[in-house]
Write an enzyme that holds these catalytic residues in place. Structure first.
Site, PDB file in Angstrom:
ATOM      1  N   GLY A  29      50.122  46.394  41.022  1.00 33.11           N
ATOM      2  CA  GLY A  29      49.421  45.462  41.899  1.00 33.11           C
ATOM      3  C   GLY A  29      48.725  46.188  43.023  1.00 33.11           C
ATOM      4  O   GLY A  29      48.538  47.402  42.957  1.00 33.11           O
ATOM      5  N   ASN A  30      48.319  45.436  44.025  1.00 30.83           N
ATOM      6  CA  ASN A  30      47.599  46.030  45.146  1.00 30.83           C
ATOM      7  C   ASN A  30      48.013  45.324  46.435  1.00 30.83           C
ATOM      8  O   ASN A  30      48.805  44.394  46.411  1.00 30.83           O
ATOM      9  CB  ASN A  30      46.088  45.943  44.905  1.00 30.83           C
ATOM     10  CG  ASN A  30      45.626  44.507  44.797  1.00 30.83           C
ATOM     11  OD1 ASN A  30      45.606  43.768  45.774  1.00 30.83           O
ATOM     12  ND2 ASN A  30      45.293  44.089  43.573  1.00 30.83           N
ATOM     13  N   ARG A  31      47.447  45.800  47.548  1.00 26.50           N
ATOM     14  CA  ARG A  31      47.918  45.365  48.856  1.00 26.50           C
ATOM     15  C   ARG A  31      47.115  44.224  49.473  1.00 26.50           C
ATOM     16  O   ARG A  31      47.230  43.948  50.652  1.00 26.50           O
ATOM     17  CB  ARG A  31      47.906  46.563  49.812  1.00 26.50           C
ATOM     18  CG  ARG A  31      48.847  47.670  49.363  1.00 26.50           C
ATOM     19  CD  ARG A  31      48.472  49.004  49.992  1.00 26.50           C
ATOM     20  NE  ARG A  31      48.636  49.005  51.424  1.00 26.50           N
ATOM     21  CZ  ARG A  31      49.779  49.286  52.049  1.00 26.50           C
ATOM     22  NH1 ARG A  31      50.840  49.597  51.360  1.00 26.50           N
ATOM     23  NH2 ARG A  31      49.846  49.262  53.355  1.00 26.50           N
TER      24      ARG A  31
END
Ligand code: C5P
Length: 221
Positions: A29-31
């Site tokens: 995933g990402n932030r």
């Protein structure tokens, strides 16, 4: 942007970040917090639009007056975009989309083996949702907006990305250690397919959202 200049319009906004599961407890995933997308949804409601917010893994309260559809993966977001965009006047892709996903989903939790190195994770490409709808608009004349986070050569990379994606507007953010992700403010340049560069100084994410809707409204005429 107090005038209801988006009255009678349907706009679709994606927000947050897609996640690609590896096993029942892990994902790639990402932030992205989703705050810029939620600011776009709130400001569009305030300007009179019917708003469909496609929320990917966000932990934010639903914006009043928007239809919220929750999604997890890139493929789920693509399905939701194609469905919502069929009658949309504008599609704004503010979500951070995972470009790759694991080739296989492991149905039981992946175990650590004390005496062996971990297996590499094989990845495959996800569809590029923005490039896809830009090339093949679900509704003729709809305005398509992308976001790009760049760490260097922001304008040159942004201009190249606008051309590559084929969208009408590209909001380019300079990202670094403490910029943009999870913060309340944002600073950006909005590039138009017609060659304009609209700088947006550091300020609340709503201010950037209003600049985007100004340009969308202008483009819709
Ligand atoms: O190529 P890049 O990920 O930098 O492009 C960012 C823009 O493209 C964002 O608007 C994002 O929502 C969109 N995107 C997409 N599908 C992907 C990757 C990015 O729609 N697979």
């Amino acid at each position: 942007g107090l005038a209801p200049d988006l009255a009678g319009r349907h706009v679709v906004v994606s927000a947050g970040g897609t996640r690609e599961p590896l096993d029942p407890v892990r994902f790639l995933g990402n932030r992205s917090s989703g705050r810029q997308g939620y600011a776009l949804a709130r400001t569009a409601v305030a300007r009179g639009a019917r708003v469909t917010l496609l929320a990917a893994n966000t932990a934010l309260p639903d914006p009043a007056g928007a239809d919220v559809v929750r999604v997890g993966t890139t493929v789920e977001l693509q399905d939701a975009v194609l469905k919502a965009a069929a009658d949309a006047d504008a599609v704004v892709m503010a979500a951070a989309v995972a470009d790759f996903r694991p080739v296989t989903y492991v149905t039981g939790k992946i175990k650590k083996k004390e005496d062996r190195d971990p297996e590499p994770i094989a990845l495959t490409r996800n569809p590029d949702i923005l490039a896809g709808i830009s090339a093949d608009r679900p509704r003729p004349g709809q305005v398509v907006v992308g976001f790009a986070a760049e760490t260097d050569d922001v304008l040159a990379n942004g201009r190249a990305k606008l051309a590559r994606k084929g969208c009408d507007l590209l909001v380019v953010n300079e990202v670094g250690e403490s910029k943009a992700f999870g913060s309340d403010g944002n600073e950006a340049v909005v590039l138009t397919a017609g060659g304009r560069e609209v700088p947006v100084p550091y300020g609340p994410k709503e201010a950037l959202a209003d600049v985007v809707w100004d340009l969308v409204a202008e483009s819709l005429g």
